[in-house]
Enzyme design. Structure first.
Site, PDB file in Angstrom:
ATOM      1  N   GLN A  12      72.304  81.131   5.670  1.00  0.00           N
ATOM      2  CA  GLN A  12      72.627  81.852   4.422  1.00  0.00           C
ATOM      3  C   GLN A  12      73.237  83.227   4.690  1.00  0.00           C
ATOM      4  O   GLN A  12      74.318  83.537   4.181  1.00  0.00           O
ATOM      5  CB  GLN A  12      71.360  82.018   3.561  1.00  0.00           C
ATOM      6  CG  GLN A  12      71.648  82.618   2.183  1.00  0.00           C
ATOM      7  CD  GLN A  12      70.444  83.328   1.552  1.00  0.00           C
ATOM      8  OE1 GLN A  12      69.455  83.604   2.217  1.00  0.00           O
ATOM      9  NE2 GLN A  12      70.544  83.628   0.285  1.00  0.00           N
ATOM     10  N   TYR A 142      55.598  83.574  10.259  1.00  0.00           N
ATOM     11  CA  TYR A 142      56.895  84.263  10.197  1.00  0.00           C
ATOM     12  C   TYR A 142      56.697  85.777  10.233  1.00  0.00           C
ATOM     13  O   TYR A 142      57.350  86.489  11.007  1.00  0.00           O
ATOM     14  CB  TYR A 142      57.594  83.828   8.910  1.00  0.00           C
ATOM     15  CG  TYR A 142      58.872  84.546   8.568  1.00  0.00           C
ATOM     16  CD1 TYR A 142      59.993  84.462   9.382  1.00  0.00           C
ATOM     17  CD2 TYR A 142      58.965  85.293   7.387  1.00  0.00           C
ATOM     18  CE1 TYR A 142      61.178  85.106   9.035  1.00  0.00           C
ATOM     19  CE2 TYR A 142      60.148  85.934   7.034  1.00  0.00           C
ATOM     20  CZ  TYR A 142      61.249  85.844   7.858  1.00  0.00           C
ATOM     21  OH  TYR A 142      62.410  86.472   7.506  1.00  0.00           O
ATOM     22  N   ILE A 172      67.022  87.477  -0.235  1.00  0.00           N
ATOM     23  CA  ILE A 172      68.476  87.677  -0.392  1.00  0.00           C
ATOM     24  C   ILE A 172      69.043  86.588  -1.310  1.00  0.00           C
ATOM     25  O   ILE A 172      68.807  85.394  -1.094  1.00  0.00           O
ATOM     26  CB  ILE A 172      69.197  87.637   0.979  1.00  0.00           C
ATOM     27  CG1 ILE A 172      68.571  88.635   1.961  1.00  0.00           C
ATOM     28  CG2 ILE A 172      70.694  87.897   0.804  1.00  0.00           C
ATOM     29  CD1 ILE A 172      68.678  90.091   1.578  1.00  0.00           C
TER      30      ILE A 172
HETATM   31  C1  AKB Z   1      61.431  84.421   3.160  1.00  0.00           C
HETATM   32  O1  AKB Z   1      61.166  84.241   1.955  1.00  0.00           O
HETATM   33  O2  AKB Z   1      60.767  83.924   4.071  1.00  0.00           O
HETATM   34  C2  AKB Z   1      62.591  85.321   3.515  1.00  0.00           C
HETATM   35  C3  AKB Z   1      62.166  86.726   3.764  1.00  0.00           C
HETATM   36  C4  AKB Z   1      61.656  87.548   2.655  1.00  0.00           C
HETATM   37  O3  AKB Z   1      62.257  87.189   4.860  1.00  0.00           O
HETATM   38  N1  AKB Z   1      63.582  85.269   2.492  1.00  0.00           N
END
Ligand code: AKB
Length: 322
Positions: A12, A142, A172
């Site tokens: 993206q 993450y 984003i």
């Molecule tokens: C997610 O939702 O994991 C990403 C971010 C906020 O880093 N778009």
């Protein structure tokens, strides 16, 4: 003349960054790369290489072949997918970063852009106007990889003088390439569904407020921080970055101003817990002071642009959102 490599160029943000960097540096100086040919607009519009971000020799070969000096490392597994595949998320997000940091340490490349995220924050972080320096106890894989990555970026800068620059992206929103596997993805899907089906079932609850940004602003921020003189970059972990914050109900209202029949319903799933652990709004005064960051789009101007671009896109193609 700078020679630029984008790793994760089919994604993206990577895809739009590639187009912008080709405009700035000339198509012959910008090499797009990804693990597969998943975005034909990128593959067919300039130099493209298959690069596995997790494989050091794959990255190094490409860097040497094209005499690269600047790398934008955009490959990552995002928050929602990361919860399904924790070890894969850890391996991809950390190995790819170490490969690039080590190439810079060995002076094969000079400059790195590496994106962090609002996911570095967690439930113990102040959720409104979240400061640059604050409690950070992320609860997603993450978020953990991004927080650890930030520490390593700062370490390589201090210890080995590696010129690495980073921003903590919010969600984003863009119309060209779909996001994949994030918690903020609803704010893109909603526009596609509004145009195609006039309705959307949201996986977050109606009052879940999250920090967001239109793609054009995110690309400008990325280019600006990379063009800023090195001595103005006082934060070598990652900068807070903000534009707008809104809830699913507020984005639905903004869409209804253009598509009056649009209806939204809510069915929160596992992503709700992730969203609940993230900030509602971000204090980005360091970015605004250090490298003069300013955003342009608010919810209304972004919605107008999204709807007009997507209407044109669907009118001229048979594409459908799966
Ligand atoms: C997610 O939702 O994991 C990403 C971010 C906020 O880093 N778009």
């Amino acid at each position: 003349m700078s020679k630029v490599l984008i790793i994760g160029a089919c994604g993206q943000i990577g895809s739009e960054l590639t187009f912008k960097l080709r405009e700035i540096h000339g198509a012959e100086n910008v090499i797009a790369s990804d693990i597969s040919h998943s975005n034909l607009d990128i593959v067919n519009s300039g130099i493209f290489e298959i690069v596995d971000a997790q494989d050091y020799s794959s990255v190094k070969t490409c860097v040497e072949k094209h005499k690269i000096d600047t790398v934008y490392l955009m490959a990552a597994m995002l928050s929602a997918t990361g919860e399904k595949y924790p070890m894969k998320a850890w391996d991809l997000n950390m190995n790819s970063l170490f490969h690039i940091l080590n190439l810079a340490k060995e002076t094969l490349i000079k400059k790195i852009f590496w994106p962090s995220s609002i996911a570095v924050f967690g439930p113990t972080t102040p959720r409104d106007n979240t400061p640059q320096h604050t409690v950070m106890e992320p609860t997603t894989v993450y978020g953990i990889t991004k927080q650890v990555g930030e520490r390593w970026c700062e370490y390589y800068y201090k210890k080995y003088n590696v010129d690495v620059r980073s921003i903590r992206y919010p969600g984003i929103i863009s119309w060209k390439t779909l996001p994949g596997g994030g918690t903020t993805d609803y704010a893109v899907e909603i526009y596609h569904k509004a145009i195609l089906e006039k309705q959307y079932q949201c996986f977050l609850s109606e009052n879940t407020k999250l920090p967001m940004m239109f793609m054009d602003d995110a690309i400008n921020a990325t280019i600006n921080i990379m063009q800023a003189p090195s001595d103005t970059i006082t934060i070598r972990s990652s900068y807070n970055l903000a534009a707008i914050s809104f809830t699913p109900r507020q984005i639905a209202e903004a869409i209804k101003a253009h598509i009056t029949e649009f209806a939204i319903s809510y069915a929160p799933d596992f992503r709700q817990e992730i969203a609940n652990s993230w900030p509602r709004s971000i204090n980005d005064s360091s970015a605004r002071t250090d490298w003069k960051w300013r955003h342009t789009y608010d919810l209304q101007s972004m919605t107008k642009e999204m709807i007009s671009q997507l209407k044109q896109k669907y009118a001229t193609s048979s594409e459908e959102l799966s």
